[in-house]
Motif scaffolding. Sequence first.
Motif, PDB file in Angstrom:
ATOM      1  N   ALA A  59      52.030  -4.637   7.015  1.00 54.28           N
ATOM      2  CA  ALA A  59      52.632  -6.166   7.098  1.00 54.28           C
ATOM      3  C   ALA A  59      52.655  -6.380   8.571  1.00 54.28           C
ATOM      4  O   ALA A  59      52.276  -7.624   8.854  1.00 54.28           O
ATOM      5  N   GLY A  60      53.156  -5.610   9.494  1.00 53.23           N
ATOM      6  CA  GLY A  60      53.082  -5.971  10.788  1.00 53.23           C
ATOM      7  C   GLY A  60      51.707  -6.217  11.595  1.00 53.23           C
ATOM      8  O   GLY A  60      51.546  -6.816  12.299  1.00 53.23           O
ATOM      9  N   THR A  79      50.016  -0.825  -8.198  1.00 54.52           N
ATOM     10  CA  THR A  79      51.126  -1.531  -8.850  1.00 54.52           C
ATOM     11  C   THR A  79      51.526  -2.756  -8.108  1.00 54.52           C
ATOM     12  O   THR A  79      52.843  -3.196  -8.147  1.00 54.52           O
ATOM     13  N   GLY A  80      50.886  -3.005  -6.853  1.00 53.03           N
ATOM     14  CA  GLY A  80      51.171  -4.055  -5.915  1.00 53.03           C
ATOM     15  C   GLY A  80      52.314  -3.705  -4.972  1.00 53.03           C
ATOM     16  O   GLY A  80      53.041  -4.723  -4.730  1.00 53.03           O
ATOM     17  N   LEU A  86      54.353  -8.827   2.323  1.00 57.70           N
ATOM     18  CA  LEU A  86      53.517  -9.559   3.104  1.00 57.70           C
ATOM     19  C   LEU A  86      54.098 -10.675   4.122  1.00 57.70           C
ATOM     20  O   LEU A  86      55.181 -11.198   3.652  1.00 57.70           O
ATOM     21  N   PRO A  87      53.792 -10.678   5.203  1.00 57.41           N
ATOM     22  CA  PRO A  87      54.268 -11.711   6.049  1.00 57.41           C
ATOM     23  C   PRO A  87      53.983 -13.052   5.827  1.00 57.41           C
ATOM     24  O   PRO A  87      53.259 -13.221   4.936  1.00 57.41           O
ATOM     25  N   ALA A  88      54.734 -13.901   6.249  1.00 57.22           N
ATOM     26  CA  ALA A  88      54.686 -15.313   6.049  1.00 57.22           C
ATOM     27  C   ALA A  88      53.195 -16.084   6.415  1.00 57.22           C
ATOM     28  O   ALA A  88      52.860 -16.997   5.750  1.00 57.22           O
ATOM     29  N   ASN A  89      52.612 -15.334   7.308  1.00 58.20           N
ATOM     30  CA  ASN A  89      51.436 -16.100   7.770  1.00 58.20           C
ATOM     31  C   ASN A  89      50.008 -15.668   6.577  1.00 58.20           C
ATOM     32  O   ASN A  89      48.941 -15.980   6.648  1.00 58.20           O
ATOM     33  N   VAL A  90      50.311 -15.142   5.561  1.00 58.56           N
ATOM     34  CA  VAL A  90      49.132 -14.749   4.315  1.00 58.56           C
ATOM     35  C   VAL A  90      49.560 -15.853   3.540  1.00 58.56           C
ATOM     36  O   VAL A  90      50.340 -15.855   2.834  1.00 58.56           O
ATOM     37  N   SER A  91      48.374 -16.631   3.489  1.00 58.75           N
ATOM     38  CA  SER A  91      47.980 -17.730   2.596  1.00 58.75           C
ATOM     39  C   SER A  91      47.482 -17.121   1.239  1.00 58.75           C
ATOM     40  O   SER A  91      47.685 -18.079   0.307  1.00 58.75           O
TER      41      SER A  91
END
Length: 223
Positions: A59-60, A79-80, A86-91
Amino acid sequence: TAIDTVWAATVRRTLRKTRLSFLNQFVRNDKRRWDQSYAEGQWAMLDSLQQRARHYVIAGMLKARGCAAASVLDVGCGTGALAPHLPANVSRYVGIDISAEAIRICRERHDSRGDRAFVPTAFEEYAPQETFDVVVFNEMLYYYPLSQIPRVLSRASGLFPRAGGAIIVSIHNRSLKRRSVWKRLHAYLGCGESVEVMDVDSKTSWRVSRYDIDRSPRCLVDA
């Protein structure tokens, strides 16, 4: 006694998991074996606290990628386990896995939104109509025969937009194929940015590397 019964059941589950993992790594990566192991709950530990360190590192690395709106393909998502971190910049996030059972669990656990999808498919059969800024191989590259890794990396780089993208790889220290896989990664992608983390209790460590790619490496195009 009840303790002996529980212990024996734990040993049997561990032996089955070890056998299935060995067959998938060294004989053939088989969808039916994966469905069986997920149905039996053999991979429930992937969601444990002890496993999160590598997810935090991934994530970092996604956040450090610097994309204002990054799209991510998680190959072999299981299983996800990565999805909640996930960080906020993943759209846009797409998780794929050869196991339909794993994807069923994903869809039960995680909301299906317009920016998130889980697809039951093998990576080599996946034909998306979109590109991805980042392709993640989180504890799955060593399930390929070593001879296929160059082709897998070439396919991953072919999913990037014109400007390029990044490949993130995680491999734990107990994989028998780890050295050979890292050797091939370095040969085809060069030296990436690497971080190693360890769970103190189990003494399991993970090496996570990010390779920034501006274009498909020449040596991969002909692989």
